[in-house]
Design a protein around this motif. Structure first.
Motif, PDB file in Angstrom:
ATOM      1  N   ASP A 186       0.877  -1.150   0.000  1.00 19.54           N
ATOM      2  CA  ASP A 186       0.000   0.000   0.000  1.00 19.54           C
ATOM      3  C   ASP A 186       0.923   1.211   0.000  1.00 19.54           C
ATOM      4  O   ASP A 186       1.845   1.295   0.817  1.00 19.54           O
ATOM      5  N   LEU A 187       0.730   2.118  -0.945  1.00 20.57           N
ATOM      6  CA  LEU A 187       1.738   3.155  -1.120  1.00 20.57           C
ATOM      7  C   LEU A 187       1.848   4.094   0.064  1.00 20.57           C
ATOM      8  O   LEU A 187       2.924   4.595   0.368  1.00 20.57           O
ATOM      9  N   LEU A 188       0.718   4.323   0.750  1.00 20.83           N
ATOM     10  CA  LEU A 188       0.790   5.215   1.905  1.00 20.83           C
ATOM     11  C   LEU A 188       1.558   4.538   3.037  1.00 20.83           C
ATOM     12  O   LEU A 188       2.378   5.161   3.703  1.00 20.83           O
ATOM     13  N   LEU A 189       1.300   3.249   3.174  1.00 24.04           N
ATOM     14  CA  LEU A 189       2.019   2.485   4.193  1.00 24.04           C
ATOM     15  C   LEU A 189       3.510   2.482   3.869  1.00 24.04           C
ATOM     16  O   LEU A 189       4.362   2.688   4.746  1.00 24.04           O
ATOM     17  N   PHE A 190       3.822   2.257   2.603  1.00 24.75           N
ATOM     18  CA  PHE A 190       5.216   2.287   2.182  1.00 24.75           C
ATOM     19  C   PHE A 190       5.829   3.632   2.542  1.00 24.75           C
ATOM     20  O   PHE A 190       6.938   3.710   3.070  1.00 24.75           O
ATOM     21  N   TYR A 191       5.081   4.703   2.252  1.00 31.25           N
ATOM     22  CA  TYR A 191       5.609   6.040   2.493  1.00 31.25           C
ATOM     23  C   TYR A 191       5.928   6.254   3.973  1.00 31.25           C
ATOM     24  O   TYR A 191       6.958   6.837   4.317  1.00 31.25           O
ATOM     25  N   VAL A 192       5.067   5.728   4.802  1.00 30.72           N
ATOM     26  CA  VAL A 192       5.301   5.878   6.245  1.00 30.72           C
ATOM     27  C   VAL A 192       6.595   5.168   6.647  1.00 30.72           C
ATOM     28  O   VAL A 192       7.450   5.732   7.332  1.00 30.72           O
ATOM     29  N   PHE A 193       6.762   3.935   6.175  1.00 30.47           N
ATOM     30  CA  PHE A 193       7.990   3.197   6.506  1.00 30.47           C
ATOM     31  C   PHE A 193       9.217   3.890   5.919  1.00 30.47           C
ATOM     32  O   PHE A 193      10.272   3.975   6.544  1.00 30.47           O
ATOM     33  N   PHE A 194       9.058   4.377   4.704  1.00 25.83           N
ATOM     34  CA  PHE A 194      10.143   5.043   4.006  1.00 25.83           C
ATOM     35  C   PHE A 194      10.620   6.257   4.805  1.00 25.83           C
ATOM     36  O   PHE A 194      11.810   6.473   5.008  1.00 25.83           O
ATOM     37  N   GLU A 195       9.646   7.045   5.299  1.00 19.15           N
ATOM     38  CA  GLU A 195       9.979   8.210   6.113  1.00 19.15           C
ATOM     39  C   GLU A 195      10.603   7.797   7.439  1.00 19.15           C
ATOM     40  O   GLU A 195      11.502   8.444   7.947  1.00 19.15           O
ATOM     41  N   LEU A 219       9.579  13.738  -0.373  1.00 15.64           N
ATOM     42  CA  LEU A 219       8.508  14.669  -0.751  1.00 15.64           C
ATOM     43  C   LEU A 219       8.159  14.490  -2.224  1.00 15.64           C
ATOM     44  O   LEU A 219       6.996  14.547  -2.616  1.00 15.64           O
ATOM     45  N   LEU A 220       9.190  14.274  -3.045  1.00 15.60           N
ATOM     46  CA  LEU A 220       8.934  14.091  -4.472  1.00 15.60           C
ATOM     47  C   LEU A 220       8.069  12.867  -4.730  1.00 15.60           C
ATOM     48  O   LEU A 220       7.171  12.907  -5.568  1.00 15.60           O
ATOM     49  N   ILE A 221       8.320  11.775  -4.005  1.00 13.94           N
ATOM     50  CA  ILE A 221       7.520  10.590  -4.301  1.00 13.94           C
ATOM     51  C   ILE A 221       6.117  10.702  -3.723  1.00 13.94           C
ATOM     52  O   ILE A 221       5.216  10.007  -4.161  1.00 13.94           O
ATOM     53  N   LEU A 222       5.951  11.596  -2.765  1.00 13.50           N
ATOM     54  CA  LEU A 222       4.601  11.770  -2.207  1.00 13.50           C
ATOM     55  C   LEU A 222       3.637  12.298  -3.272  1.00 13.50           C
ATOM     56  O   LEU A 222       2.461  11.934  -3.304  1.00 13.50           O
ATOM     57  N   PHE A 265      10.778   8.684 -10.029  1.00 14.03           N
ATOM     58  CA  PHE A 265      12.129   8.288 -10.402  1.00 14.03           C
ATOM     59  C   PHE A 265      13.173   9.138  -9.674  1.00 14.03           C
ATOM     60  O   PHE A 265      14.109   8.608  -9.077  1.00 14.03           O
ATOM     61  N   ILE A 266      12.983  10.467  -9.687  1.00 16.02           N
ATOM     62  CA  ILE A 266      13.988  11.321  -9.026  1.00 16.02           C
ATOM     63  C   ILE A 266      14.000  11.058  -7.533  1.00 16.02           C
ATOM     64  O   ILE A 266      15.059  10.962  -6.908  1.00 16.02           O
ATOM     65  N   GLY A 267      12.814  10.921  -6.972  1.00 10.71           N
ATOM     66  CA  GLY A 267      12.733  10.669  -5.538  1.00 10.71           C
ATOM     67  C   GLY A 267      13.532   9.445  -5.149  1.00 10.71           C
ATOM     68  O   GLY A 267      14.312   9.471  -4.193  1.00 10.71           O
ATOM     69  N   PHE A 268      13.350   8.382  -5.913  1.00  9.39           N
ATOM     70  CA  PHE A 268      14.091   7.159  -5.591  1.00  9.39           C
ATOM     71  C   PHE A 268      15.551   7.256  -6.017  1.00  9.39           C
ATOM     72  O   PHE A 268      16.423   6.642  -5.415  1.00  9.39           O
TER      73      PHE A 268
END
Lengths: 561, 640
Positions: A142-151, A185-188, A279-282
Motif C-alpha cells: 500500500d503506497l501510503l504504508l510504504f511512504y510511512v515506513f520510508f519516512e 517529498l517528491l515521491i509523495l 524516479f527522481i525521488g528514488f
C-alpha cells in the motif's frame, strides 16, 4: 501465520523492551535485545526466502504471497469520495531477495555494533526502529504504508549518523536528512496523484451493487460507472493499494493519468511527470549523479555498522522503489524514459569510477564505488528485458553484500589505525594477513571477478544492455565496460598502496612497530559470512535467479504488452 | 568414449582442494606438508588427464562433454552450463598444464623452501592450476571466461607475492589492469555472440556458423576482433605487452609456469579453440598476423640489450608469443599449438634454469655480475644450453621444428611477414647465446660472498630441469615436417577432433631451402654472439655509462612504459582529479554556496526560522531538480 508482520513487529517489540528498561541495567542488556531481535528476523527472512514455512498459511493475491490485508483508515472527503488506506503486506521474488539481504546485513551489522560503547541504549533503540522500517518498506504494497515506513527510516538514520558519527557528523547527517527528505517529498506527489485519480474497484463496486453478487460483477459495475462518468463522489472509494493503482482500468477515461489522455505540461505527459517524480525521488536514494553528494559525506561520518546498513540496504530501496512503484504504476513511461534512465546509469558508472580513482580517503573511495556500481542497477532497468531486470535486482543484492563487507572491513581497520587515509597505512598484507585475505575477496568481488556474485550481476546487466542496443545505444554498454576497467584500477591501486610494501603507519612506525592485531573472533563472525555469501551467489546464481524469475516476468509483461 | 569421462570433473577439483587446504591451513600446516599437498593434487590431476588422454586417442572424432551443473539460467532466454569439453585440443592443453604444472610445483619445493610464505605460495599455485584448467576445459565462452579472469587473479597474487620491494609493487596491479582491458574485449565478444547466435556455447556456435554465416560477415569480424583483444591482453601482444616483463617481479617458478608456459598461451589456445569463427574473418586474421609480427620483432629487439636474466627471457616470451600469433594469422592453427607446446618445454626450462642461477647467486639477477657459472652449476648449465639451442631453432631440438613450421607457413602466405619473422628469429638466437655466454662463461664477476655461496640446486629443482631438457630435445618429433615424415602426429591428432585446419604443404625443395635458411640464420646469430661475448668478454657497461643513443633507447624498452604513463595513466588520474575537484567540489559546491549566500542576503526573515545549512541544501536540491527538468526537456529530443 502473519509472517511478514513478525518481521516488522519483532524489532518494535525489542524496542519496547529496551525502552522499558532503565539505562543502568547495563549495555549488555541492550546489546542482547538488539542481537536477539536481529537474529530472529534473520531466521525469518531466510525462512521466507527458502520457503520453510507451510504454504497453507500463505495467502496469495495478484502474484504476491503471504499477503496480509487490513483496513488501516478510511476518510470521507465530502464531494470527493472516501480515501481508504490499508495495512497491506505481501512479497514476490524481488522483495524476498531484498528482505533476505536486509536480514543478513542487519544481523551482521548488529554484531559489528557490539563495539559501540557510548549510549548503547539509544543506539540499539534507533537500530531497532530502523530495522522495522527497513522490513516495512520492502513488504508494504500500500503506497501510503510504504511512504510511512520510508519516512521512518530517515529519522533513526539521521540520529545514528548525527550522534554516533565522526568529526563532521552534524554536517553529514543534516545533508543526508535534507536530501532524503526532498526525495520522499517528491515521491509523495505521484502517490497522492495516483490515489486521487484511481478508484478501488472492489470497495466502490460494493457500494454500487447488491451484496449477493460476485465480486467480479461488483468490479465490473464500478468500472462501468467510472467509464460512463456516472460515479457519484459518495460512491467513490480511492485507494493506495499498488495493484489497483497500476491497473489503468481503475482510471476514469478523462483522468489526467489515463494513458490515452493527451494532457501535457512542458511537452511531457502528466503520466510522464508522475513517473519522473517517482524516479527522481528514488534516484536520490540510489544515488545517481548529480544527486549523490550526500552519500560520501554520510558514509565517511557514519560508524562502520551504519555505513554497512546504508550502503547494503538503504540504497537498494531506491532501486526497489523504481522497479516496484515507478515502473509498477507507470510501465509505459519506463519505456518512454528508458534512454534517460540508461544515460544516468552510464554517467554514474563512469563518473563514480573516476572520482573513486581520485580519492585519498578509503571510505570515500568505497562510497564512490557504490555510486558507480549502483549505476548498473539503472542500466539494467533501462534495458527493459529479462536479462537487464534480473541483472539489476541481482546487482542490488550482490552490491548489498559486497558493500556491507567493504564498509565493515574499513571499520575494522579504522579501529586499529584511526585513519581513513589510503596513504596513511602500508604493508597490511604483512601486518594483518587474515584481514588482507578478506579484503582481497571483497575487492575482487567488487570488481566483478567471475565466481563472485558481482560478476553474475554485471554479466546480466551487460547482456541486457547489449541486447537493447537497438533501443538504447551501444554507448551504454561501452560506458559500463569502461566503468569495470576503472573499478579494477581504483581498487587495485588502493590495494597496492595499503597492503603491499613494508608495514608502515602514519606517525612513522615501521616494520615490527607497525604490527597490528589481526581479526578477532567477533570480527571474523560478521565479515566471513558476507565473503562466503558473495562466493556462494557467484557459484550458484540459480538460488536467486529462480526466486526472481516469477516476479520479473509479470513486470516484463506490463512493459511489453 | 568410455565411462572414465566423468573423472574429468575431478581434474580441476583436486587443485582447488589443494588451494582450500593450503589456504585455510596457512601458518598451521608445516611447510613440507603444504608443498606435498600442493604438488600431489596437481600430479593427481595429471594422472587422471593421462587416463582421459588414452580415451581421446582411442575415441578418435568424438567430443565428449561432462556437465557439472547449470550455472546461470533464465528460463527460455539464457542457459549457461558449467560444462567441460574434452577433445584433442583441450586434452593436450590439460596435459601441458598439469604436466608442466607438476614439475614446477616440484621445483618450487626446493626454490621456496626458505620462504616463510611457502604454504601461501602453493595455495596460489594450486588456485592458478584450477583456473587454468577451467579455462581450457570450459565448453562455453562464459565458463572459459571464469578461468580467463581467474588466472589473471592468480597472476596478480603471485606477482605481488614478494611485495616488500617497492619497485615491484606496481607490477602486480599493472598486470591485472592491463589484462583486464583485454578481458573486457573477451567479454564484449561474448555479448556480441549472444546478439549474433543467441548462445555462447562453443559447439552450438560452430553448428550455426556452417549454415548461416559467410566469410567476411561484419558480425563475425567484430566478434573475432574483440576475442583477439582479449588474447592480446592475456598473451602480451602489442600494445598490451608491457605488463609481462614487469611480471618478472614474482618468484621465478611463477614466471616459468604462468608467464611462460601456460597462462600467456591462453590467448593462442582461445583463438585455436575459436578457429571456426576466425576462419570466417580474414580481416581479423590479417590483423593478428601483423600484430604477432610486430610483437615478435619488437620483443626480440628489446631482448638484445637487457641485462637482467629474467627480463631477457621475458622479452623472449613476448617475442615467441608473437611467432605463435603469426602462425594463427595465416590460419595455421595446429602450427600455433605446436609452438605453444615446444615453447612451454624450453621456456619453462630456461626460466627454471634462471631460477636455479638466481637461487645460487643469492637473488642476484644481473648477468653483468655473473659469469663462469658452468663449473659450479653443471646440471643447470647443460640443461640451460639445451633450452638455448631449442629456442634458437637449431635442429634437432624442439624449437626448430615448430618454428620452422611457422616460417614455412608464413612464406606461403606473406613474404614480408616471413622476412620480418626471420629477422626476429636471428635476434632470438643472438640474445639467447649472449645470455648463455655472459652467464655461464668467462670468469665470475660477482662478490666474494656470492662466490662462496655458489652451489648446484637440490634434486627437487634439478629433476624438473632434466625432465624439461629431455622434452625440449625430443618434443619436436611430435610434428615432423612433411619432407621427413608423412604423418604430422600433432596436426593429425588435433585435426581429427578439434576441427583444427592444418596449413598448406610446400614442395620438398622449397621446404629444404626454407629449413636451410632458418638454420643458417640461427647459426649466424650464435656465431655473432660468440664472437662478441664468447668467453665472457665485452660485458655490458653499467646503466650510467651507456653512451650509444640507439642502445640506450632499446635498453629502455623504447620508453613505451613512459609513453603509456604519459598518454593513458596520467590523463586518467587527471580526469579523476578534475571530476573530484572541479565537478564535485567546485561546480556543485560553488553553485550551492552561491545560492546559500544569496539566501543569506535576501532571505533575512527566512534565516531566523532555519539554520544556514538547511537552506543551503534545500537550494542544492532545487538546483539539482532544475537541472533535471532542463535535462528532461532536452532528453525528449535526445538521441545518442
Amino acid at each position: 501465520m502473519p509472517l511478514l508482520s513478525y518481521l516488522i513487529i519483532i524489532p518494535l517489540l525489542g524496542l519496547l523492551c529496551s525502552l522499558a528498561m532503565p539505562e543502568k541495567v547495563g549495555a549488555k542488556f541492550f546489546r542482547a535485545i538488539l542481537l536477539l531481535s536481529s537474529a530472529t528476523t534473520l531466521v525469518l527472512s531466510i525462512g521466507l526466502y527458502a520457503n520453510w514455512f507451510p504454504m497453507c498459511d500463505c495467502k496469495i493475491e495478484n502474484g504476491y504471497s503471504w499477503v496480509e490485508n487490513y483496513q488501516w483508515f478510511n476518510i470521507e472527503v465530502p464531494g470527493f469520495g472516501s480515501f481508504s488506506a490499508h495495512y497491506l503486506l505481501g512479497v514476490d521474488g524481488i522483495s524476498k531477495a531484498m528482505v533476505l539481504l536486509s536480514g543478513i546485513v542487519l544481523f551482521l551489522s548488529s554484531l559489528a555494533s557490539l563495539t559501540i560503547t557510548k549510549q548503547v541504549k539509544l543506539y540499539s533503540n534507533l537500530f531497532l526502529l530502523l530495522s522495522s522500517a527497513v522490513f516495512g518498506s520492502f513488504l508494504a504494497l500500500d503506497l501510503l504504508l510504504f511512504y510511512v515506513f520510508f519516512e521512518f527510516m530517515l529519522l533513526p538514520m539521521f540520529f545514528l549518523i548525527g550522534i554516533f558519527g565522526g568529526a563532521r557528523k552534524e554536517y553529514a547527517s543534516l545533508k543526508f536528512f535534507i536530501y532524503t527528505l526532498v526525495g520522499s517529498l517528491l515521491i509523495l506527489v505521484p502517490i497522492l496523484m495516483s490515489s486521487f485519480q484511481s478508484i478501488d474497484p472492489i470497495a466502490t463496486g460494493e457500494k454500487l451493487s447488491p451484496k449477493e453478487v460476485f465480486i467480479s460483477t461488483k468490479i465490473q459495475n464500478a468500472r462501468t460507472a467510472l467509464s460512463l462518468n456516472t460515479l457519484k463522489p459518495e460512491q467513490t472509494v480511492h485507494t493506495f493499494t499498488l495493484w489497483h493503482l497500476s491497473n489503468t482500468e481503475n482510471l476514469a477515461p478523462d483522468s489526467l493519468l489515463h494513458p490515452l489522455m493527451k494532457a501535457e505540461y512542458l511537452g511531457i505527459s502528466i503520466r510522464g511527470w508522475m513517473f519522473l517524480l517517482f524516479f527522481i525521488g528514488f534516484a536520490i536514494k540510489i544515488p545517481i549523479v548529480p544527486l549523490h553528494t550526500w552519500l560520501p559525506d554520510a558514509h565517511v561520518e557514519a560508524p562502520a555498522a551504519i555505513s554497512a546498513i546504508l550502503a547494503g540496504i538503504l540504497l537498494k530501496i531506491g532501486g526497489y522503489g523504481i522497479i516496484r512503484f515507478a515502473i509498477g504504476i507507470f510501465p509505459d513511461q519506463a519505456i518512454e524514459w528508458a534512454k534517460l534512465i540508461g544515460t544516468l546509469g552510464a554517467i554514474s558508472i563512469v563518473y563514480g569510477g573516476l572520482v573513486a580513482l581520485a580519492q585519498t580517503n578509503i571510505k570515500k573511495m568505497v562510497a564512490f564505488s557504490s555510486v558507480s556500481h549502483m549505476g548498473f542497477v539503472l542500466l539494467g532497468i533501462a534495458s527493459i528485458n529479462v536479462e537487464g531486470l534480473s541483472g539489476a535486482v541481482y546487482q542490488m543484492f550482490s552490491h548489498g553484500i559486497i558493500s556491507a563487507l567493504l564498509f565493515l572491513l574499513v571499520g575494522i581497520l579504522y579501529q586499529r589505525t584511526h585513519n581513513y587515509e589510503i596513504d596513511g597505512t602500508k604493508g597490511l598484507l604483512k601486518s594483518m594477513p587474515a584481514f588482507s585475505g578478506l579484503v582481497i575477496v571483497a575487492f575482487f568481488a567488487s570488481l566483478g571477478l567471475p565466481l563472485f556474485s558481482g560478476f553474475i550481476a554485471e554479466l546480466l546487466v551487460l547482456l541486457g544492455s547489449f541486447k537493447a542496443i537497438a533501443t538504447l545505444s551501444v554507448v551504454f554498454p561501452i560506458a559500463a565496460i569502461v566503468g569495470i576497467i576503472l573499478s579494477s584500477a581504483y581498487l587495485l591501486w588502493t590495494f597496492q598502496r595499503m597492503f603491499f610494501g613494508t608495514p608502515w603507519l602514519t606517525g612513522g612506525k615501521v616494520g615490527a612497530d607497525a604490527q597490528l592485531p589481526d581479526l578477532t573472533l567477533l570480527e571474523w563472525s560478521y565479515t566471513l559470512p558476507l565473503a562466503l555469501a558473495t562466493i556462494a551467489y557467484g557459484l550458484f546464481p540459480d538460488w536467486l535467479l529462480s526466486v526472481l524469475a516469477p516476479a520479473i516476468s509479470p513486470i516484463l509483461r506490463t512493459l511489453n504488452p | 568414449m568410455d565411462n572414465n569421462i566423468s573423472l574429468a570433473l575431478l581434474i580441476p577439483l583436486l587443485p582447488l582442494l589443494g588451494f582450500v587446504i593450503n589456504g585455510i591451513g596457512f601458518g598451521k600446516l608445516p611447510k613440507a606438508l603444504a608443498g606435498t599437498i600442493g604438488t600431489l593434487t596437481v600430479f593427481g590431476s595429471f594422472l587422471i588427464t593421462l587416463v582421459l588422454f588414452g580415451g581421446v586417442v582411442a575415441g578418435g572424432e568424438t567430443i565428449s562433454s561432462v556437465k557439472a551443473y547449470d550455472w546461470i539460467t533464465i528460463t527460455d532466454t539464457l542457459n549457461i552450463t558449467f560444462e567441460y569439453r574434452i577433445d584433442s585440443l583441450s586434452i593436450i592443453m590439460m596435459l601441458l598444464v598439469t604436466g608442466v604444472g607438476t614439475l614446477i610445483h616440484l621445483y618450487s619445493f626446493g626454490y621456496m623452501s626458505h620462504d616463510k610464505g611457502m604454504g601461501k605460495f602453493f595455495a596460489f599455485l594450486n588456485l592458478f592450476i584450477f583456473s587454468m584448467l577451467i579455462l581450457v576445459m570450459g565448453s562455453d565462452y562464459v565458463t572459459m571466461f571464469i578461468g580467463w579472469e581467474g588466472v589473471g587473479l592468480c597472476s596478480f597474487l603471485l606477482i605481488g607475492f614478494w611485495n616488500q620491494n617497492r619497485a615491484y609493487n606496481a607490477a602486480a596491479q599493472k598486470a591485472f589492469v592491463m589484462n583486464r582491458i583485454g578481458d573486457l574485449g573477451f567479454l564484449a565478444a561474448i555479448f556480441l555472440m549472444y546478439n549474433a547466435f543467441g548462445t555462447s556455447s562453443i559447439s552450438e556456435i560452430s553448428e550455426q556458423l556452417g549454415t548461416n554465416f559467410k566469410s567476411g560477415d561484419p558480425q563475425i569480424f567484430w566478434i573475432t576482433l574483440c576475442l583477439f583483444i582479449g588474447a592480446m591482453g592475456k598473451s602480451a601482444q602489442v600494445p598490451l605487452y608491457t605488463w609481462l616483463p614487469d611480471a618478472m617481479a614474482g618468484p621465478t617458478p611463477v614466471s616459468a609456469l604462468i608467464h611462460a608456459a601456460t597462462m600467456v598461451t591462453a590467448g593462442i589456445y582461445m583463438v585455436v579453440r575459436s578457429n571456426v569463427l576466425f576462419s570466417l574473418a580474414p580481416d581479423t586474421l590479417h590483423i593478428i598476423a601483423w600484430v604477432g609480427c610486430i610483437t615478435a620483432v619488437l620483443g626480440a629487439s628489446i631482448g638484445l640489450f637487457q641485462n637482467d636474466i629474467k627480463k631477457v627471457l621475458a622479452y623472449s616470451t613476448v617475442s615467441q608469443l608473437g611467432f605463435m600469433f603469426m602462425a594463427l594469422g595465416v590460419a595455421a592453427y595446429s602450427t600455433g599449438m605446436f609452438h605453444v607446446l615446444t615453447h612451454a618445454f624450453f621456456k619453462a626450462l630456461l626460466f627454471l634454469g634462471a631460477g636455479s642461477v638466481i637461487h645460487a647467486m643469492s637473488d642476484e639477477q644481473d648477468i653483468r655480475k655473473m659469469g663462469g657459472l658452468w663449473k659450479k652449476l653443471p646440471i643447470t648449465f647443460w640443461t640451460f644450453l639445451i633450452g638455448t639451442i631449442a629456442i634458437s631453432g637449431i635442429p634437432p631440438f624442439a624449437g626448430f621444428f615448430s618454428k620452422d613450421e611457422i616460417l614455412a607457413n608464413l612464406y606461403t602466405h606473406d613474404k614480408t611477414i616471413w622476412i620480418l619473422a626471420m629477422v626476429a628469429s636471428f635476434m632470438t638466437s643472438f640474445y639467447m647465446f649472449r645470455l648463455l655466454f655472459l652467464t655461464f662463461f668467462g670468469s665470475f664477476r660477482g662478490t666474494e660472498e656470492q662466490k662462496h655461496h655458489l652451489h648446484e640446486s637440490p634434486l627437487t629443482m634439478t629433476l624438473p630441469l632434466m625432465l624439461l631438457a629431455v622434452l625440449s630435445m625430443v618434443g619436436g618429433f611430435m610434428g615432423l615436417p612433411a619432407v621427413f615424415s608423412e604423418h604430422h602426429m600433432l596436426a593429425d591428432f588435433l585435426g581429427k577432433a578439434a576441427g583444427v585446419v592444418h596449413g598448406e604443404h610446400l614442395d620438398h625443395n622449397t621446404e629444404f631451402m626454407l629449413m636451410g635458411i632458418s638454420v643458417a640464420i640461427a647459426v649466424v646469430g650464435l656465431i655473432i654472439a660468440f664472437v662478441r661475448y664468447g668467453g665472457g668478454k665485452n660485458v655490458p657497461v653499467s646503466d650510467e655509462q651507456m653512451t650509444n643513443p640507439i642502445t640506450k633507447v632499446v635498453y629502455n624498452k623504447y620508453y613505451v612504459d613512459e609513453l603509456y604513463n604519459l598518454i593513458i595513466v596520467k590523463p586518467l588520474h587527471i580526469l579523476g582529479d578534475i571530476s573530484m575537484l572541479v565537478i564535485e567540489y567546485l561546480v556543485i559546491d560553488l553553485v550551492v554556496n552561491g545560492i546559500a549566500l544569496t539566501s543569506r542576503v535576501v532571505g533575512l526573515g527566512l534565516r531566523k526560522s532555519q539554520t544556514g545549512s538547511i537552506g543551503f541544501y534545500m537550494y542544492a536540491m532545487v538546483i539539482g531538480i532544475i537541472l533535471f527538468l532542463a535535462y528532461f526537456t532536452m532528453a525528449s529530443n535526445l538521441s545518442l
